[in-house]
Motif scaffolding. Structure first.
Motif, PDB file in Angstrom:
ATOM      1  N   UNK A  34       0.812  -1.218   0.000  1.00 26.59           N
ATOM      2  CA  UNK A  34       0.000   0.000   0.000  1.00 26.59           C
ATOM      3  C   UNK A  34       0.841   1.261   0.000  1.00 26.59           C
ATOM      4  N   UNK A  35       0.257   2.327   0.561  1.00 29.24           N
ATOM      5  CA  UNK A  35       0.844   3.657   0.441  1.00 29.24           C
ATOM      6  C   UNK A  35       2.202   3.769   1.120  1.00 29.24           C
ATOM      7  N   UNK A  36       2.386   3.136   2.282  1.00 29.09           N
ATOM      8  CA  UNK A  36       3.644   3.288   3.013  1.00 29.09           C
ATOM      9  C   UNK A  36       4.831   2.815   2.187  1.00 29.09           C
ATOM     10  N   UNK A  37       4.694   1.663   1.503  1.00 23.74           N
ATOM     11  CA  UNK A  37       5.787   1.167   0.672  1.00 23.74           C
ATOM     12  C   UNK A  37       5.948   2.021  -0.577  1.00 23.74           C
ATOM     13  N   UNK A  38       4.896   2.757  -0.944  1.00 19.68           N
ATOM     14  CA  UNK A  38       4.942   3.601  -2.135  1.00 19.68           C
ATOM     15  C   UNK A  38       5.967   4.714  -2.053  1.00 19.68           C
ATOM     16  N   UNK A  42       8.510   5.095  -5.083  1.00 19.40           N
ATOM     17  CA  UNK A  42       8.454   6.326  -5.874  1.00 19.40           C
ATOM     18  C   UNK A  42       9.784   7.072  -5.845  1.00 19.40           C
ATOM     19  N   UNK A  43      10.491   7.039  -4.697  1.00 22.40           N
ATOM     20  CA  UNK A  43      11.814   7.664  -4.636  1.00 22.40           C
ATOM     21  C   UNK A  43      12.798   6.921  -5.531  1.00 22.40           C
ATOM     22  N   UNK A  44      12.707   5.595  -5.541  1.00 23.06           N
ATOM     23  CA  UNK A  44      13.577   4.820  -6.424  1.00 23.06           C
ATOM     24  C   UNK A  44      13.225   5.091  -7.885  1.00 23.06           C
ATOM     25  N   UNK A  45      11.916   5.166  -8.181  1.00 22.64           N
ATOM     26  CA  UNK A  45      11.477   5.471  -9.550  1.00 22.64           C
ATOM     27  C   UNK A  45      12.025   6.813 -10.028  1.00 22.64           C
ATOM     28  N   UNK A  46      12.062   7.794  -9.114  1.00 19.46           N
ATOM     29  CA  UNK A  46      12.580   9.125  -9.457  1.00 19.46           C
ATOM     30  C   UNK A  46      14.106   9.195  -9.417  1.00 19.46           C
ATOM     31  N   UNK A 144      -0.391  13.474   8.867  1.00 18.72           N
ATOM     32  CA  UNK A 144      -1.525  13.015   8.075  1.00 18.72           C
ATOM     33  C   UNK A 144      -1.466  13.565   6.656  1.00 18.72           C
ATOM     34  N   UNK A 145      -0.348  13.343   5.979  1.00 18.52           N
ATOM     35  CA  UNK A 145      -0.213  13.898   4.624  1.00 18.52           C
ATOM     36  C   UNK A 145       0.808  13.108   3.818  1.00 18.52           C
ATOM     37  N   UNK A 146       0.888  13.432   2.536  1.00 20.61           N
ATOM     38  CA  UNK A 146       1.787  12.730   1.623  1.00 20.61           C
ATOM     39  C   UNK A 146       3.142  13.422   1.466  1.00 20.61           C
ATOM     40  N   UNK A 147       3.238  14.699   1.852  1.00 25.70           N
ATOM     41  CA  UNK A 147       4.546  15.344   1.858  1.00 25.70           C
ATOM     42  C   UNK A 147       4.952  15.986   0.550  1.00 25.70           C
ATOM     43  N   UNK A 148       6.183  15.711   0.097  1.00 20.75           N
ATOM     44  CA  UNK A 148       6.829  16.518  -0.938  1.00 20.75           C
ATOM     45  C   UNK A 148       6.990  15.802  -2.274  1.00 20.75           C
ATOM     46  N   UNK A 149       6.815  16.578  -3.334  1.00 23.05           N
ATOM     47  CA  UNK A 149       7.170  16.168  -4.687  1.00 23.05           C
ATOM     48  C   UNK A 149       8.036  17.276  -5.273  1.00 23.05           C
ATOM     49  N   UNK A 150       9.298  16.962  -5.507  1.00 20.31           N
ATOM     50  CA  UNK A 150      10.238  17.933  -6.075  1.00 20.31           C
ATOM     51  C   UNK A 150      11.022  17.215  -7.165  1.00 20.31           C
ATOM     52  N   UNK A 156       9.438  12.305  -4.476  1.00 21.39           N
ATOM     53  CA  UNK A 156       8.055  12.082  -4.905  1.00 21.39           C
ATOM     54  C   UNK A 156       7.364  11.197  -3.886  1.00 21.39           C
ATOM     55  N   UNK A 157       6.027  11.300  -3.813  1.00 20.44           N
ATOM     56  CA  UNK A 157       5.278  10.492  -2.853  1.00 20.44           C
ATOM     57  C   UNK A 157       4.320   9.510  -3.507  1.00 20.44           C
ATOM     58  N   UNK A 158       4.273   9.480  -4.844  1.00 20.48           N
ATOM     59  CA  UNK A 158       3.481   8.486  -5.559  1.00 20.48           C
ATOM     60  C   UNK A 158       4.233   8.076  -6.808  1.00 20.48           C
ATOM     61  N   UNK A 159       3.965   6.865  -7.265  1.00 18.41           N
ATOM     62  CA  UNK A 159       4.552   6.402  -8.516  1.00 18.41           C
ATOM     63  C   UNK A 159       3.883   7.110  -9.693  1.00 18.41           C
TER      64      UNK A 159
END
Length: 288
Positions: A34-38, A42-46, A144-150, A156-159
């Motif tokens: 789920x989201x925690x492993x994401x 997503x960091x590896x993807x970026x 309670x949030x997804x944080x940063x995408x730069x 990134x916080x999502x794939x």
């Protein structure tokens, strides 16, 4: 630029949050789903780990997805600027003490279960942990949030987020809406300078990010999803100053009765009268 006295919430003081020298994921599980492993995927993807040190805190594993694990923040040899909390709220006090000892710059709490629950004890715990961090000079995103995408940094916080940077910033109380906005606009060719999902906004709120983006040379357009307005006078001032420099598009949640209930249950925000919000947009020059 005049070298005026920069306060803790001045725009330039937030710059290091978006450009961390190293990031630690606190609490990645070996069998996370789920989201925690994401966050890790997503960091590896970026390719964040190819640009900057990426650490995992897990005392029960040697490595996860090829990334070395450490038992705690103190055992990491180099500096850590940014910490992403993926642990349950009961583990958070230990994380806070480690972050203070390690002298990190910022902590992002994906961890939920605080003021958004409406429970006074959970709200008090949120206030306590955020207070301890900010008193130590550490800024807090969430909880309670997804944080940063730069994308320029590989954060990134999502794939599936674009790896190519652009000129649009997205600020959102809702992580799901932040993801939908970024993915939806990216399919239409938009690229992004920054994305922030800030959740409860216990420390850093929308107006802090607006003030920063007004001065950010990488950002030319700002769009935001808001469920409620925190610190209304500061919010008004920040939107007005930002809209004088750059286009600002605000998406307001909670306009219907059902939406208001959803907003309150999500981040604990009250939706606010839409007439007041529209008047604010007219007076500041923002678009709704």
């Amino acid at each position: 630029m005049t070298h005026q006295n920069l306060q803790s919430d001045s725009p330039h003081s937030l710059d290091h949050i978006f450009h961390p020298r190293a990031t630690a994921l606190f609490g990645v599980s070996t069998n996370a789903k789920g989201m925690a492993s994401g966050f890790l995927t997503s960091l590896i993807e970026q390719k964040y780990h190819e640009r900057s040190p990426l650490y995992i805190i897990n005392p029960k594993a040697d490595e996860i997805s090829g990334i070395k694990c450490y038992p705690n923040l103190q055992s990491i040899p180099g500096p850590v600027d940014h910490v992403i909390s993926l642990v349950p709220e009961k583990i958070v006090p230990a994380l806070v003490q480690q972050a203070i000892e390690k002298k990190v710059n910022s902590v992002h709490f994906y961890t939920a279960g605080f003021s958004e629950t409406g429970d006074p004890d959970r709200a008090a715990l949120e206030s306590k942990i955020v207070g301890e961090l900010t008193e130590a000079g550490i800024r807090v995103i969430g909880p309670n949030c997804m944080g940063l995408y730069v994308p320029s940094e590989g954060l990134a916080f999502m794939n599936g987020f674009p790896e190519t940077p652009g000129n649009v910033a997205v600020i959102s109380q809702s992580g799901a809406n932040a993801g939908d906005m970024i993915q939806g606009m990216s399919r239409r060719g938009v690229r992004f300078s920054k994305g922030v999902s800030f959740g409860n906004g216990a420390d850093l709120k929308a107006h802090h990010f607006f003030a920063y983006l007004a001065e950010d040379p990488e950002t030319e357009v700002i769009t935001a999803y808001l469920e409620g307005v925190q610190e209304g006078r500061n919010f008004f001032k920040a939107v007005k100053q930002l809209a004088q420099k750059k286009p600002v598009i605000l998406l307001k949640g909670g306009l219907t009765a059902a939406g208001a209930r959803a907003a309150h249950s999500h981040t604990g925000s009250l939706a606010g009268e839409i007439k007041i919000f529209d008047a604010m947009c007219r007076q500041t020059g923002a678009s709704r």
